[in-house]
Design a protein around this motif. Structure first.
Motif, PDB file in Angstrom:
ATOM      1  N   GLY A  23      -2.225   5.324   2.911  1.00  0.00           N
ATOM      2  CA  GLY A  23      -3.310   4.390   2.631  1.00  0.00           C
ATOM      3  C   GLY A  23      -3.722   3.587   3.850  1.00  0.00           C
ATOM      4  O   GLY A  23      -3.240   3.812   4.968  1.00  0.00           O
ATOM      5  N   PRO A  38       5.770   4.460   5.783  1.00  0.00           N
ATOM      6  CA  PRO A  38       6.783   3.459   5.405  1.00  0.00           C
ATOM      7  C   PRO A  38       7.348   2.706   6.605  1.00  0.00           C
ATOM      8  O   PRO A  38       7.659   1.509   6.497  1.00  0.00           O
ATOM      9  CB  PRO A  38       7.842   4.304   4.705  1.00  0.00           C
ATOM     10  CG  PRO A  38       7.088   5.452   4.120  1.00  0.00           C
ATOM     11  CD  PRO A  38       6.022   5.765   5.141  1.00  0.00           C
ATOM     12  N   VAL A  76       4.616  -0.702   3.068  1.00  0.00           N
ATOM     13  CA  VAL A  76       4.118   0.642   2.794  1.00  0.00           C
ATOM     14  C   VAL A  76       5.174   1.382   1.986  1.00  0.00           C
ATOM     15  O   VAL A  76       6.302   1.586   2.452  1.00  0.00           O
ATOM     16  CB  VAL A  76       3.815   1.398   4.099  1.00  0.00           C
ATOM     17  CG1 VAL A  76       3.200   2.766   3.776  1.00  0.00           C
ATOM     18  CG2 VAL A  76       2.873   0.591   4.977  1.00  0.00           C
ATOM     19  N   SER A  77       4.811   1.758   0.780  1.00  0.00           N
ATOM     20  CA  SER A  77       5.755   2.450  -0.088  1.00  0.00           C
ATOM     21  C   SER A  77       5.622   3.964   0.085  1.00  0.00           C
ATOM     22  O   SER A  77       4.536   4.476   0.339  1.00  0.00           O
ATOM     23  CB  SER A  77       5.514   2.067  -1.536  1.00  0.00           C
ATOM     24  OG  SER A  77       4.229   2.477  -1.947  1.00  0.00           O
ATOM     25  N   SER A  78       6.731   4.648  -0.079  1.00  0.00           N
ATOM     26  CA  SER A  78       6.721   6.111   0.085  1.00  0.00           C
ATOM     27  C   SER A  78       6.402   6.815  -1.220  1.00  0.00           C
ATOM     28  O   SER A  78       6.352   6.224  -2.279  1.00  0.00           O
ATOM     29  CB  SER A  78       8.085   6.574   0.609  1.00  0.00           C
ATOM     30  OG  SER A  78       9.110   6.155  -0.252  1.00  0.00           O
ATOM     31  N   VAL A 116       0.852  -1.187   0.000  1.00  0.00           N
ATOM     32  CA  VAL A 116       0.000   0.000   0.000  1.00  0.00           C
ATOM     33  C   VAL A 116       0.889   1.239   0.000  1.00  0.00           C
ATOM     34  O   VAL A 116       2.010   1.199   0.516  1.00  0.00           O
ATOM     35  CB  VAL A 116      -0.946  -0.008   1.227  1.00  0.00           C
ATOM     36  CG1 VAL A 116      -0.168   0.062   2.521  1.00  0.00           C
ATOM     37  CG2 VAL A 116      -1.988   1.084   1.139  1.00  0.00           C
ATOM     38  N   GLN A 117       0.394   2.308  -0.579  1.00  0.00           N
ATOM     39  CA  GLN A 117       1.147   3.554  -0.576  1.00  0.00           C
ATOM     40  C   GLN A 117       1.007   4.256   0.771  1.00  0.00           C
ATOM     41  O   GLN A 117       0.008   4.076   1.485  1.00  0.00           O
ATOM     42  CB  GLN A 117       0.648   4.473  -1.680  1.00  0.00           C
ATOM     43  CG  GLN A 117       1.056   4.017  -3.079  1.00  0.00           C
ATOM     44  CD  GLN A 117       0.765   5.072  -4.122  1.00  0.00           C
ATOM     45  OE1 GLN A 117      -0.186   5.844  -3.985  1.00  0.00           O
ATOM     46  NE2 GLN A 117       1.565   5.112  -5.172  1.00  0.00           N
ATOM     47  N   ALA A 118       1.983   5.064   1.089  1.00  0.00           N
ATOM     48  CA  ALA A 118       1.932   5.858   2.314  1.00  0.00           C
ATOM     49  C   ALA A 118       0.640   6.676   2.332  1.00  0.00           C
ATOM     50  O   ALA A 118       0.231   7.247   1.307  1.00  0.00           O
ATOM     51  CB  ALA A 118       3.140   6.771   2.402  1.00  0.00           C
ATOM     52  N   THR A 174       6.028  -0.752   7.733  1.00  0.00           N
ATOM     53  CA  THR A 174       6.364  -1.962   6.989  1.00  0.00           C
ATOM     54  C   THR A 174       6.922  -3.020   7.930  1.00  0.00           C
ATOM     55  O   THR A 174       7.868  -2.771   8.682  1.00  0.00           O
ATOM     56  CB  THR A 174       7.401  -1.648   5.889  1.00  0.00           C
ATOM     57  OG1 THR A 174       6.804  -0.773   4.936  1.00  0.00           O
ATOM     58  CG2 THR A 174       7.872  -2.916   5.206  1.00  0.00           C
TER      59      THR A 174
END
Length: 128
Positions: free
Chosen positions: A16, A88, A126-128, A12-14, A91
């Motif tokens: 989210g 992030p 969690v991606s930034s 999921v994106q940051a 994670t």
């Protein structure tokens, strides 16, 4: 024999949200406090949140307070972790856990040391 099976992890994106679920079997679910822990790469496993046997009281690590919500459905033998505003640094592999003893005091049900049955974990990235 206690069995805990987590699901709901993913990428999921940051900013989210994700909702984790943990289905429990083997003991009378509504007698035991439940908790979520997480372990990031290269770090120790850490406490995230706990909920008492009835669902009336919940406890959170400072790092997730206000963003995460733990809940349970005793009719479905399931505990949930709603994670919002993800960062992030969230994670990790997230683990569901069940308390050793049934019921117990408030301090027992909120103490990380009380939990000794573990699921296999679900990955949250969690991606930034």
């Amino acid at each position: 024999q206690v069995q805990l099976v987590e699901s709901g992890g993913g990428l999921v994106q940051a900013g989210g949200s994700l909702r984790l679920s943990c289905a429990a079997s083997g003991r009378t679910f509504n007698m035991y406090a439940m908790a979520w822990f997480r372990q990031a790469p290269g770090k120790e496993r850490e406490f995230v949140a706990a909920i008492n046997w009835s669902g009336d009281n919940s406890y959170y690590a400072d790092s997730v307070k206000g963003r995460y919500t733990i809940s349970r459905d005793n009719a479905k033998n399931t505990v949930y972790l709603q994670m919002n505003s993800l960062k992030p640094e969230d994670t990790a592999v997230y683990y569901c856990a069940q308390a050793h003893k049934a019921f117990g005091s408030r301090s027992y049900q909120s103490s990380p040391a009380s939990f000794g049955y573990w699921g296999q974990g679900t990955h949250v990235t969690v991606s930034s």
